[in-house]
Write an enzyme that holds these catalytic residues in place. Structure first.
Site, PDB file in Angstrom:
ATOM      1  N   ARG A   1       0.817  -1.215   0.000  1.00 32.31           N
ATOM      2  CA  ARG A   1       0.000   0.000   0.000  1.00 32.31           C
ATOM      3  C   ARG A   1       0.854   1.270   0.000  1.00 32.31           C
ATOM      4  O   ARG A   1       0.429   2.307  -0.533  1.00 32.31           O
ATOM      5  CB  ARG A   1      -0.943   0.004   1.213  1.00 32.31           C
ATOM      6  CG  ARG A   1      -2.006   1.126   1.200  1.00 32.31           C
ATOM      7  CD  ARG A   1      -2.999   0.921   2.332  1.00 32.31           C
ATOM      8  NE  ARG A   1      -4.117   1.851   2.266  1.00 32.31           N
ATOM      9  CZ  ARG A   1      -4.261   2.916   3.063  1.00 32.31           C
ATOM     10  NH1 ARG A   1      -3.363   3.171   4.003  1.00 32.31           N
ATOM     11  NH2 ARG A   1      -5.320   3.709   2.944  1.00 32.31           N
TER      12      ARG A   1
ATOM     13  N   ILE B   1      -7.199   7.796  -0.842  1.00 37.76           N
ATOM     14  CA  ILE B   1      -7.105   6.349  -0.880  1.00 37.76           C
ATOM     15  C   ILE B   1      -7.918   5.844   0.306  1.00 37.76           C
ATOM     16  O   ILE B   1      -7.775   6.339   1.421  1.00 37.76           O
ATOM     17  CB  ILE B   1      -5.630   5.871  -0.814  1.00 37.76           C
ATOM     18  CG1 ILE B   1      -5.541   4.337  -0.850  1.00 37.76           C
ATOM     19  CG2 ILE B   1      -4.918   6.415   0.405  1.00 37.76           C
ATOM     20  CD1 ILE B   1      -4.111   3.809  -0.935  1.00 37.76           C
ATOM     21  N   SER B   2      -8.819   4.899   0.051  1.00 32.99           N
ATOM     22  CA  SER B   2      -9.712   4.425   1.106  1.00 32.99           C
ATOM     23  C   SER B   2      -8.938   3.706   2.208  1.00 32.99           C
ATOM     24  O   SER B   2      -7.874   3.137   1.972  1.00 32.99           O
ATOM     25  CB  SER B   2     -10.758   3.462   0.526  1.00 32.99           C
ATOM     26  OG  SER B   2     -11.604   4.127  -0.374  1.00 32.99           O
ATOM     27  N   GLN B   3      -9.513   3.706   3.408  1.00 39.91           N
ATOM     28  CA  GLN B   3      -8.872   3.011   4.511  1.00 39.91           C
ATOM     29  C   GLN B   3      -8.848   1.515   4.216  1.00 39.91           C
ATOM     30  O   GLN B   3      -9.738   0.973   3.558  1.00 39.91           O
ATOM     31  CB  GLN B   3      -9.591   3.293   5.819  1.00 39.91           C
ATOM     32  CG  GLN B   3     -10.975   2.697   5.939  1.00 39.91           C
ATOM     33  CD  GLN B   3     -11.661   3.047   7.243  1.00 39.91           C
ATOM     34  OE1 GLN B   3     -12.422   4.019   7.302  1.00 39.91           O
ATOM     35  NE2 GLN B   3     -11.412   2.273   8.275  1.00 39.91           N
TER      36      GLN B   3
ATOM     37  N   PHE C   1     -17.371   8.432   1.674  1.00 34.83           N
ATOM     38  CA  PHE C   1     -16.515   8.490   0.493  1.00 34.83           C
ATOM     39  C   PHE C   1     -16.594   9.876  -0.132  1.00 34.83           C
ATOM     40  O   PHE C   1     -17.530  10.633   0.112  1.00 34.83           O
ATOM     41  CB  PHE C   1     -16.980   7.466  -0.555  1.00 34.83           C
ATOM     42  CG  PHE C   1     -16.547   6.049  -0.301  1.00 34.83           C
ATOM     43  CD1 PHE C   1     -15.499   5.486  -0.990  1.00 34.83           C
ATOM     44  CD2 PHE C   1     -17.223   5.276   0.643  1.00 34.83           C
ATOM     45  CE1 PHE C   1     -15.112   4.178  -0.765  1.00 34.83           C
ATOM     46  CE2 PHE C   1     -16.840   3.965   0.876  1.00 34.83           C
ATOM     47  CZ  PHE C   1     -15.778   3.415   0.174  1.00 34.83           C
TER      48      PHE C   1
END
EC number: 2.1.1.77
Length: 215
Positions: free
Chosen positions: A33, A59-61, A202
């Site tokens: 990541r 960037i999503s968790q 989001f």
């Protein structure tokens, strides 16, 4: 910083939070990541939080990435569409789990940056294009799975139409600030079942079948 140790610790926390699909767990362990975030933020790459990636996007968790992927119930031979490439991290996770990934990003600089990282990792089973993801990718439909990485005001009907029988669509639906994760499953006869999952937040899904740019 030992990124491998940090990644293993991150995945351990995901398991504690309820991620059980071993293939998803292995994918989260294998994809670095830290390569998908700005170098200045690499020390935060394996914390369970979203991070800015430029262009007012994030960037999503990791937990959200893992949970959305788990909801697709991938077995390894599917064709999956992702809407909202962003950093490319979700696409990389999907690419380790299935035959072919199609991903759409409307912001050109993000798309180009993501393509470089995906190529660096040798993930050549990812097709990426720049455009309005809310239209899906009708030329390549049907898809066994569709995942939308931005919050939508509703489930776009065109995406349901692009699902193959037995396919699954995972999408955050709600207002501009808060959404619920929704999974749409298309049955063999074409009927659909809609299920709601966790609360989430989001960035907005911008496009013809999402939010307008100035909404």
């Amino acid at each position: 910083m030992d990124f491998a140790v940090a990644r293993k610790r991150m995945v351990g926390e995901l398991v504690k939070r309820g991620i059980t699909d071993q293939r998803v767990i292995d994918a989260m362990l294998s994809v670095p990541r830290h390569l998908f975030v700005e170098e200045a933020m690499s020390s935060q790459a394996y914390s369970d939080t979203s991070l800015p990636i430029g262009e007012k996007q994030t960037i999503s968790q990791p937990y959200i990435v893992a949970r959305m992927t788990e909801l697709l119930e991938l077995k390894g031979k599917e064709r999956v569409l992702e809407l909202g490439t962003g950093s490319g991290y979700q696409a990389a996770i999907l690419a380790t789990l299935t035959d072919r990934v199609y991903t759409v990003e409307r912001i050109r600089p993000l798309a180009l940056k993501a393509r470089k990282v995906l190529d660096r990792l040798g993930l050549l089973n990812v097709n990426l294009k720049i455009g309005d993801g809310t239209d899906g990718w009708p030329e390549e439909a049907p898809f066994d799975g569709i995942v939308v990485t931005a919050g939508a005001p509703h489930v776009p009907e065109c995406l349901v139409e692009q699902l193959a029988p037995g396919g699954r669509l995972v999408i955050p639906v709600g207002d501009r600030n808060d959404q619920r994760m929704v999974r749409v499953v298309k049955n063999a006869d074409g009927s659909v079942v809609t299920e709601q999952s966790l609360d989430c937040r989001f960035v907005r899904l911008i496009g013809r079948n999402g939010w307008s740019e100035d909404s």
